[in-house]
Scaffold this motif. Structure first.
Motif, PDB file in Angstrom:
ATOM      1  N   GLU A  81      58.776 -48.773   7.829  1.00 51.88           N
ATOM      2  CA  GLU A  81      59.717 -48.051   8.699  1.00 51.88           C
ATOM      3  C   GLU A  81      59.063 -46.816   9.317  1.00 51.88           C
ATOM      4  N   GLN A  82      57.808 -46.951   9.691  1.00 51.73           N
ATOM      5  CA  GLN A  82      57.074 -45.845  10.290  1.00 51.73           C
ATOM      6  C   GLN A  82      57.142 -45.916  11.814  1.00 51.73           C
ATOM      7  N   THR A  83      56.992 -44.770  12.454  1.00 50.25           N
ATOM      8  CA  THR A  83      56.912 -44.700  13.909  1.00 50.25           C
ATOM      9  C   THR A  83      55.438 -44.683  14.311  1.00 50.25           C
ATOM     10  N   LEU A  84      55.012 -45.682  15.068  1.00 49.78           N
ATOM     11  CA  LEU A  84      53.622 -45.785  15.518  1.00 49.78           C
ATOM     12  C   LEU A  84      53.592 -45.646  17.037  1.00 49.78           C
ATOM     13  N   ARG A  85      53.109 -44.503  17.511  1.00 45.49           N
ATOM     14  CA  ARG A  85      53.065 -44.233  18.957  1.00 45.49           C
ATOM     15  C   ARG A  85      51.634 -44.389  19.469  1.00 45.49           C
ATOM     16  N   ASN A 124      50.431 -41.126  15.299  1.00 44.91           N
ATOM     17  CA  ASN A 124      50.226 -41.014  16.743  1.00 44.91           C
ATOM     18  C   ASN A 124      48.777 -41.316  17.095  1.00 44.91           C
ATOM     19  N   VAL A 125      48.600 -42.212  18.057  1.00 50.07           N
ATOM     20  CA  VAL A 125      47.271 -42.634  18.487  1.00 50.07           C
ATOM     21  C   VAL A 125      47.077 -42.259  19.951  1.00 50.07           C
ATOM     22  N   LEU A 126      45.926 -41.688  20.265  1.00 45.04           N
ATOM     23  CA  LEU A 126      45.658 -41.242  21.632  1.00 45.04           C
ATOM     24  C   LEU A 126      44.235 -41.605  22.038  1.00 45.04           C
ATOM     25  N   LEU A 127      44.089 -42.119  23.270  1.00 43.82           N
ATOM     26  CA  LEU A 127      42.772 -42.411  23.843  1.00 43.82           C
ATOM     27  C   LEU A 127      42.594 -41.556  25.085  1.00 43.82           C
ATOM     28  N   ARG A 136      37.390 -40.229  23.677  1.00 46.31           N
ATOM     29  CA  ARG A 136      37.879 -39.746  22.394  1.00 46.31           C
ATOM     30  C   ARG A 136      39.086 -40.573  21.939  1.00 46.31           C
ATOM     31  N   PHE A 137      38.984 -41.085  20.706  1.00 45.28           N
ATOM     32  CA  PHE A 137      40.087 -41.788  20.062  1.00 45.28           C
ATOM     33  C   PHE A 137      40.581 -40.918  18.915  1.00 45.28           C
ATOM     34  N   THR A 138      41.873 -40.587  18.931  1.00 39.61           N
ATOM     35  CA  THR A 138      42.448 -39.711  17.913  1.00 39.61           C
ATOM     36  C   THR A 138      43.622 -40.384  17.227  1.00 39.61           C
ATOM     37  N   CYS A 139      43.644 -40.308  15.912  1.00 40.41           N
ATOM     38  CA  CYS A 139      44.764 -40.845  15.130  1.00 40.41           C
ATOM     39  C   CYS A 139      45.263 -39.741  14.200  1.00 40.41           C
ATOM     40  N   THR A 140      46.534 -39.352  14.381  1.00 41.82           N
ATOM     41  CA  THR A 140      47.134 -38.282  13.581  1.00 41.82           C
ATOM     42  C   THR A 140      48.327 -38.827  12.813  1.00 41.82           C
ATOM     43  N   ASP A 141      48.407 -38.521  11.525  1.00 38.67           N
ATOM     44  CA  ASP A 141      49.553 -38.964  10.720  1.00 38.67           C
ATOM     45  C   ASP A 141      50.115 -37.791   9.922  1.00 38.67           C
ATOM     46  N   ASN A 142      51.309 -37.978   9.385  1.00 43.31           N
ATOM     47  CA  ASN A 142      51.908 -36.957   8.514  1.00 43.31           C
ATOM     48  C   ASN A 142      51.971 -37.472   7.080  1.00 43.31           C
ATOM     49  N   GLY A 143      50.883 -38.129   6.691  1.00 45.90           N
ATOM     50  CA  GLY A 143      50.805 -38.738   5.370  1.00 45.90           C
ATOM     51  C   GLY A 143      50.400 -37.773   4.274  1.00 45.90           C
ATOM     52  N   ILE A 144      49.777 -38.310   3.214  1.00 44.07           N
ATOM     53  CA  ILE A 144      49.498 -37.532   2.004  1.00 44.07           C
ATOM     54  C   ILE A 144      48.406 -36.491   2.194  1.00 44.07           C
ATOM     55  N   SER A 200      46.721 -36.153   8.123  1.00 43.07           N
ATOM     56  CA  SER A 200      45.304 -36.211   8.501  1.00 43.07           C
ATOM     57  C   SER A 200      45.144 -36.530   9.975  1.00 43.07           C
ATOM     58  N   THR A 201      44.025 -36.093  10.536  1.00 47.90           N
ATOM     59  CA  THR A 201      43.655 -36.425  11.907  1.00 47.90           C
ATOM     60  C   THR A 201      42.216 -36.930  11.913  1.00 47.90           C
ATOM     61  N   PHE A 202      42.026 -38.115  12.474  1.00 46.58           N
ATOM     62  CA  PHE A 202      40.690 -38.699  12.601  1.00 46.58           C
ATOM     63  C   PHE A 202      40.325 -38.726  14.082  1.00 46.58           C
TER      64      PHE A 202
END
Length: 358
Positions: A81-85, A124-127, A136-144, A200-202
Motif C-alpha cells: 500500500e505504498q505510493t510510488l511516484r 519518489n523517483v526522478l530522472l 541524474r536518477f534519484t530515488c527518495t523514500d521515507n523508510g527505515i 533514504s535518498t539514492f
C-alpha cells in the motif's frame, strides 16, 4: 521461493474462485520477478568480480527505459500500500549506452526502497538531464533509513543491516553491490543520503553519449513501431527449443498474440522443417541457443546458407546468456535479434514489431 511455492498451492486451492486466484497469481508473478532479480544479482556480482561484465552500448529512449523498469515494481509497492511516484524532465531523449545495466541499477534501487519502506510509505523517483550529457536518477523514500556506519558498508557483497530495524524485511542485500559495480562500469557516481527513521535518498549520475542523427531516428522509429497494433493472427513461426516445458510456455505466449508455433525439438529438426516448408511459410524463427544434436548457432548458419528466397528470414536467439561475446556469436551467425530467458510476452511482441517492415 517460499512465496512462489506457497501462492501456487493457494492458487490450486482457489482455482474456482476468480478473485482469490487472480490475487495468488499476481503474487506469484511479482515474487517470481523478484526472485529472478536476486538470481541475476548473484550472477552479476560474480561477473563483476572477475571482470567479465561488459557494456552493450546502443541507442535507447532514456525516459522509456526508466518507466518500463519501475512499472514492473508497482505490484510490490501495491502489496505494501505504498505510493510510488515517477517523474522526469527527459522526454523522447535518445542516448547511447547500456540500457540493460541502467535498468538493473534502477530496479535494484527502487526494489530496495520498497523493501525497506513501511506499509503505506512513499517512494519518489526522478530522472533529470544535467549539463555535458550527464543524467541524474534519484530515488527518495521515507523508510527505515540507515546510519553513516552502515552506509559505508552497504555496497559490500552480501551486506545487509541485520538489526531490529530490518529483521522483519526479507532480502539478500546483493542489489547495492550490483548498483555500485554497474555505476562504476558506466563511469557514473553513486551518492547515498540517509538517517535512521528518516528515510533514504539514492542518487546515480551517469554519462551517456549523444546518438548520431541516424541512430536517433532509428530509435524513435523503434519506439513508435512498438506502440503500433500489428495483426499476427494466423501467422506461423518456427520454434526451436529442446526443453518441453519451455516450448509449452513459448508456444502459449506466441499464441497469445495470434501466432501459430511449429515446434522443433532441436536445431537439426528446425533446419529440416524449414527446408521442407514452402517459401515464406514462417514469419520468423525463435531459436534456443543450447540444444542437443545441433545448437542454435549452427542451425542458423545452415538456414542462412540454403538456396531459397526466404533464407533471410528473421531469426531471434532465445537464451539466458548475457555476455557480450554470446551476443556477438548470435550476430555473427546471422541472427537478427536476441530475446532473454525467461521470455515474456511484451519482449516477444516488441522484438517482432521492431524488425517487421510495416
Amino acid at each position: 521461493m517460499n512465496a512462489v511455492l506457497g501462492m501456487t498451492q493457494i492458487a490450486k486451492k482457489y482455482k474456482s474462485d476468480p478473485d482469490k486466484l487472480d490475487h495468488a497469481l499476481e503474487h506469484i508473478a511479482s515474487e517470481g520477478n523478484y526472485l529472478l532479480t536476486m538470481i541475476n544479482s548473484i550472477l552479476d556480482i560474480n561477473q563483476l568480480e572477475y571482470g567479465h561484465m561488459e557494456l552493450i552500448n546502443k541507442p535507447f529512449d532514456l525516459e522509456e527505459c526508466m518507466y518500463d523498469s519501475i512499472q514492473m515494481l508497482r505490484p510490490l509497492a501495491k502489496k505494501k500500500e505504498q505510493t510510488l511516484r515517477i517523474s522526469s524532465d527527459v522526454h523522447e531523449h535518445i542516448v547511447v549506452g547500456d540500457s540493460g545495466h541502467f535498468s538493473q541499477i534502477m530496479v535494484n534501487i527502487v526494489s530496495n526502497a520498497i523493501k525497506y519502506t513501511d506499509i503505506g510509505g512513499e517512494i519518489n523517483v526522478l530522472l533529470e538531464a544535467l549539463p555535458e550529457n550527464r543524467y541524474r536518477f534519484t530515488c527518495t523514500d521515507n523508510g527505515i533509513g540507515m546510519d553513516q556506519e552502515f552506509i559505508q558498508h552497504i555496497c559490500e557483497d552480501y551486506s545487509r543491516a541485520e538489526d531490529s530495524r530490518t529483521s522483519s524485511s526479507e532480502g539478500t542485500g546483493l542489489g547495492m553491490s550490483v548498483v555500485k559495480g554497474f555505476t562504476e562500469l558506466m563511469h557514473g557516481t553513486l551518492e547515498i543520503k540517509s538517517e535512521p527513521g528518516k528515510g533514504s535518498t539514492f542518487i546515480i549520475e551517469t554519462p551517456f553519449a549523444e546518438p548520431t542523427q541516424k541512430e536517433r531516428e532509428i530509435a524513435l522509429k523503434s519506439a513508435s513501431d512498438s506502440q503500433m497494433n500489428i495483426d499476427f493472427k494466423g501467422k506461423k513461426v518456427l520454434l526451436a527449443e529442446d526443453n518441453t516445458l519451455n516450448a509449452e510456455i513459448a508456444t502459449e505466449l506466441l499464441e497469445n498474440i495470434g501466432l501459430v508455433a511449429d515446434w522443433a525439438e532441436n536445431g537439426e529438426l528446425a533446419v529440416q522443417k524449414f527446408e521442407q516448408s514452402e517459401n515464406h511459410t514462417y514469419l520468423a524463427i525463435f531459436m534456443d541457443m543450447q540444444m542437443p544434436v545441433m545448437d542454435g548457432i549452427d542451425a542458423t548458419k545452415k538456414i542462412r546458407a540454403l538456396d531459397r528466397p526466404d533464407k533471410d528470414i528473421l531469426i531471434f536467439a532465445m537464451t539466458a546468456n548475457t555476455l557480450t561475446k554470446d551476443r556477438q556469436r548470435c550476430e555473427e551467425a546471422g541472427m537478427n535479434g536476441y530475446i532473454s530467458k525467461p521470455i515474456n510476452l511484451k519482449e516477444i511482441e516488441k522484438t517482432l514489431k521492431e524488425h517487421i517492415d510495416i
